[in-house]
Design an enzyme around this catalytic site. Structure first.
Site, mmCIF file in Angstrom:
data_model
loop_
_atom_site.group_PDB
_atom_site.id
_atom_site.type_symbol
_atom_site.label_atom_id
_atom_site.label_comp_id
_atom_site.label_asym_id
_atom_site.label_seq_id
_atom_site.Cartn_x
_atom_site.Cartn_y
_atom_site.Cartn_z
ATOM 1 N N GLY A 14 24.930 -7.366 16.086
ATOM 2 C CA GLY A 14 24.532 -8.283 16.993
ATOM 3 C C GLY A 14 23.954 -7.877 18.851
ATOM 4 O O GLY A 14 23.948 -8.522 19.184
ATOM 5 N N GLY A 15 23.031 -6.606 18.210
ATOM 6 C CA GLY A 15 22.792 -6.305 18.653
ATOM 7 C C GLY A 15 21.588 -7.672 19.414
ATOM 8 O O GLY A 15 21.310 -7.780 20.747
ATOM 9 N N ASP A 34 23.692 -11.596 7.463
ATOM 10 C CA ASP A 34 23.671 -9.842 7.200
ATOM 11 C C ASP A 34 24.572 -9.687 6.277
ATOM 12 O O ASP A 34 25.550 -10.206 5.288
ATOM 13 C CB ASP A 34 23.816 -9.412 7.899
ATOM 14 C CG ASP A 34 23.631 -7.474 8.184
ATOM 15 O OD1 ASP A 34 22.911 -7.492 8.787
ATOM 16 O OD2 ASP A 34 23.941 -6.951 7.231
ATOM 17 N N ILE A 57 19.341 -13.225 2.323
ATOM 18 C CA ILE A 57 18.388 -13.869 3.034
ATOM 19 C C ILE A 57 18.211 -15.019 1.930
ATOM 20 O O ILE A 57 18.056 -15.711 1.598
ATOM 21 C CB ILE A 57 17.471 -13.402 4.104
ATOM 22 C CG1 ILE A 57 18.697 -13.033 5.420
ATOM 23 C CG2 ILE A 57 16.913 -14.414 4.629
ATOM 24 C CD1 ILE A 57 17.653 -11.548 5.679
ATOM 25 N N GLU A 58 17.015 -13.784 0.984
ATOM 26 C CA GLU A 58 16.638 -14.945 0.193
ATOM 27 C C GLU A 58 17.118 -15.142 -1.142
ATOM 28 O O GLU A 58 16.715 -16.375 -1.822
ATOM 29 C CB GLU A 58 15.857 -13.458 -1.061
ATOM 30 C CG GLU A 58 16.558 -12.458 -1.174
ATOM 31 C CD GLU A 58 17.143 -10.897 -0.921
ATOM 32 O OE1 GLU A 58 17.653 -12.117 0.609
ATOM 33 O OE2 GLU A 58 16.979 -10.738 -1.135
ATOM 34 N N SER A 76 15.613 -8.072 13.026
ATOM 35 C CA SER A 76 14.869 -6.832 12.377
ATOM 36 C C SER A 76 15.151 -6.545 11.523
ATOM 37 O O SER A 76 17.006 -5.584 10.788
ATOM 38 C CB SER A 76 16.252 -5.731 13.187
ATOM 39 O OG SER A 76 17.040 -6.385 14.576
ATOM 40 N N CYS A 79 14.159 -1.775 7.575
ATOM 41 C CA CYS A 79 12.694 -0.944 8.844
ATOM 42 C C CYS A 79 12.478 0.183 7.278
ATOM 43 O O CYS A 79 12.046 1.113 7.105
ATOM 44 C CB CYS A 79 13.508 0.029 9.818
ATOM 45 S SG CYS A 79 15.326 0.328 9.817
ATOM 46 N N SER A 369 20.696 -0.333 15.134
ATOM 47 C CA SER A 369 21.028 -1.744 15.986
ATOM 48 C C SER A 369 19.786 -0.728 16.752
ATOM 49 O O SER A 369 18.351 -0.617 16.838
ATOM 50 C CB SER A 369 22.669 -1.303 16.568
ATOM 51 O OG SER A 369 22.320 -2.576 17.314
HETATM 52 N N1 SAH Z 1 19.241 -5.842 15.009
HETATM 53 C C1 SAH Z 1 21.139 -5.541 13.866
HETATM 54 C C2 SAH Z 1 20.461 -4.120 12.858
HETATM 55 C C3 SAH Z 1 19.423 -4.376 11.661
HETATM 56 S S1 SAH Z 1 19.555 -3.589 10.814
HETATM 57 C C4 SAH Z 1 21.688 -5.061 15.111
HETATM 58 O O1 SAH Z 1 21.966 -5.153 16.197
HETATM 59 O O2 SAH Z 1 22.973 -4.738 14.137
HETATM 60 C C5 SAH Z 1 19.391 -4.669 9.338
HETATM 61 C C6 SAH Z 1 20.097 -4.951 8.380
HETATM 62 O O3 SAH Z 1 20.156 -5.719 7.580
HETATM 63 C C7 SAH Z 1 21.178 -4.425 8.731
HETATM 64 O O4 SAH Z 1 22.616 -4.586 8.759
HETATM 65 C C8 SAH Z 1 20.882 -4.688 6.596
HETATM 66 O O5 SAH Z 1 22.768 -4.441 5.720
HETATM 67 C C9 SAH Z 1 20.922 -6.293 7.030
HETATM 68 N N2 SAH Z 1 20.339 -6.971 6.005
HETATM 69 C C10 SAH Z 1 19.356 -6.270 4.649
HETATM 70 N N3 SAH Z 1 18.563 -7.050 3.388
HETATM 71 C C11 SAH Z 1 19.335 -7.839 3.478
HETATM 72 C C12 SAH Z 1 19.381 -8.881 3.141
HETATM 73 N N4 SAH Z 1 18.404 -9.181 1.719
HETATM 74 N N5 SAH Z 1 19.821 -10.362 3.482
HETATM 75 C C13 SAH Z 1 20.952 -9.749 4.971
HETATM 76 N N6 SAH Z 1 20.817 -8.679 5.391
HETATM 77 C C14 SAH Z 1 20.051 -8.079 5.247
#
Ligand code: SAH
Length: 406
Positions: A14-15, A34, A57-58, A76, A79, A369
């Site tokens: 939740g950043g 997530d 998500i997809e 985010s 990466c 995060s």
């Molecule tokens: N901004 C977030 C961190 C992002 S890291 C924070 O503040 O913590 C990327 C996140 O994407 C990870 O938690 C991972 O579990 C999630 N993720 C990766 N692929 C995904 C997908 N296909 N559907 C949903 N979530 C996904």
């Protein structure tokens, strides 16, 4: 401004949600998505009232997104596809599938969100995923701004150079939002938004970057060259950045047994540790491997100031193992606690971990995060009326000025 309806994708711990709160913008997260169960447990613990979708998500149908009727997306994406370590598979990488899905979904939404904020690692700016993102945004009539920012730019003694993009639906295109078929590329003419954007690239002398190649350069001690040492000295002199001590927990609250570096670690990795002191104005990026791996995962803290690092490490390799250890132990080196890492990443005091989350898991999710205060500043700029105009661009330059060359 009316309360914005925000969709938080790849929500992790939740950043983005904290940044939104910190920005002071009137908003509510209408859904966070997530697939990581640990991150989701932490998210739910801190934001019990926010709908959290434990879904890929997809796999979410367009209709479910439409029903949310959101005004902003914060995301985010994973990466690894863009980092040097992650093989740079880029859009072909399976981990990019969900991001490509979002880009394809965007023009098909009934109502395009007014704002989009994206965070990613350095390297994203030169990926084809970024090109696809830009093409999609331009096609949908967004004006946007890209920049590379590190927390040091906003006075926090921690390096975490990241790519950010903020986009806003330009006023002349906002009528498209009412289209019941959604926006498609053919609806929108290219009105030159692309040219208006500028990537604020960092200068060669970027203080956040490790020096590229130390071979053939005289090493002072601890495998550090004159240049490395000078860079650290300069960072520590920068009074616009706060001191590490402002982010530490009271010593008496810390169970030292848990955080002191073990003799085995000191002997094996002593020479590559990034050591900072309470009065330092710098630390390196904390990654998800902090506490488990040593090399390049984050700084450690010197707790005993009676000995200088230089006196401990100079000519260390000429000593026996036992002598080496005795010298290094004098520094009382410890890991930053997860709370301290969270402090350096701008998380508020109200943020906490559920009791069953181990320290290693805490480091792992924090490492994934983002810096809350950096994102909060970007959100403020994005929501200001100047955004998309030259005045707004000037403000962005100020925020990312160490990196600007265009
Ligand atoms: N901004 C977030 C961190 C992002 S890291 C924070 O503040 O913590 C990327 C996140 O994407 C990870 O938690 C991972 O579990 C999630 N993720 C990766 N692929 C995904 C997908 N296909 N559907 C949903 N979530 C996904």
């Amino acid at each position: 401004m009316e309360s914005l309806r925000v969709l938080e994708l790849y929500s992790g711990i939740g950043g983005m949600h904290y940044a939104l709160k910190e920005s002071g913008i009137s908003a509510q997260v209408v859904a966070a998505v997530d697939i990581n169960t640990t991150a989701n447990e932490i998210y739910r613990h801190n934001f019990p009232d926010t709908p959290l979708w434990n879904k890929t998500i997809e796999g979410i149908p367009l209709d479910d997104f439409n029903k949310l009727s959101f005004d902003m997306i914060m995301m985010s994406p994973p990466c690894q596809p863009f980092t040097r370590l992650g093989l740079q598979g880029d859009v072909a990488d399976p981990r990019c599938k969900s991001f490509v899905f979002i880009l394809e979904l965007l023009p098909r939404l009934c109502k395009l969100p007014t704002y989009i904020l994206l965070e990613n690692v350095k390297g994203f700016e030169s990926s084809s995923a970024r090109d696809y993102l830009i093409k999609t945004l331009s096609g949908c009539g967004y004006t946007y701004q890209e920049c590379m920012i590190s927390p040091t730019n906003v006075g926090i003694p921690n390096s975490r150079l990241r790519y950010f993009l903020v986009a806003k639906m330009s006023a002349e295109n906002s009528s498209i939002q009412t289209s019941d078929k959604g926006c498609s590329f053919s609806h929108v003419t290219d009105s030159g938004f692309h040219e208006r954007s500028s990537v604020l690239r960092y200068k060669c002398q970027n203080i956040d970057q490790p020096s590229e190649d130390n071979s053939n350069v005289h090493v002072l001690y601890k495998r550090e060259t004159q240049m490395d040492s000078q860079k650290k000295t300069n960072q520590n002199k920068d009074l616009s950045v706060q001191q590490i001590q402002d982010y530490l927990e009271p010593q008496m609250n810390i169970d030292m047994e848990l955080y002191l570096l073990k003799p085995k670690t000191l002997l094996r990795y002593g020479s590559i540790l990034d050591i900072v002191q309470p009065h330092s104005r710098r630390s390196v990026c904390f990654t998800k491997g902090y506490g488990r791996y040593v090399e390049g995962t984050g700084s450690v803290l010197q707790c005993c100031m009676e000995n200088e690092i230089s006196s401990v490490f100079t000519n260390l390799d000429q000593l026996t193992e036992e002598e080496k250890l005795q010298k290094m132990l004098k520094l009382n080196l410890r890991y930053f606690t997860p709370r301290e890492v969270a402090n350096l990443m701008g998380f508020p005091q109200s943020f906490s971990f559920p009791e069953d989350i181990s320290i290693i898991q805490q480091y792992r999710v924090l490492g994934n995060s983002l810096n809350v205060l950096v994102v909060a500043r970007l959100l403020q700029l994005m929501s200001s009326e100047h955004f998309g105009h030259s005045e707004g661009e000037k403000q962005f330059s100020v925020l990312g000025n160490e990196y600007q060359c265009s």
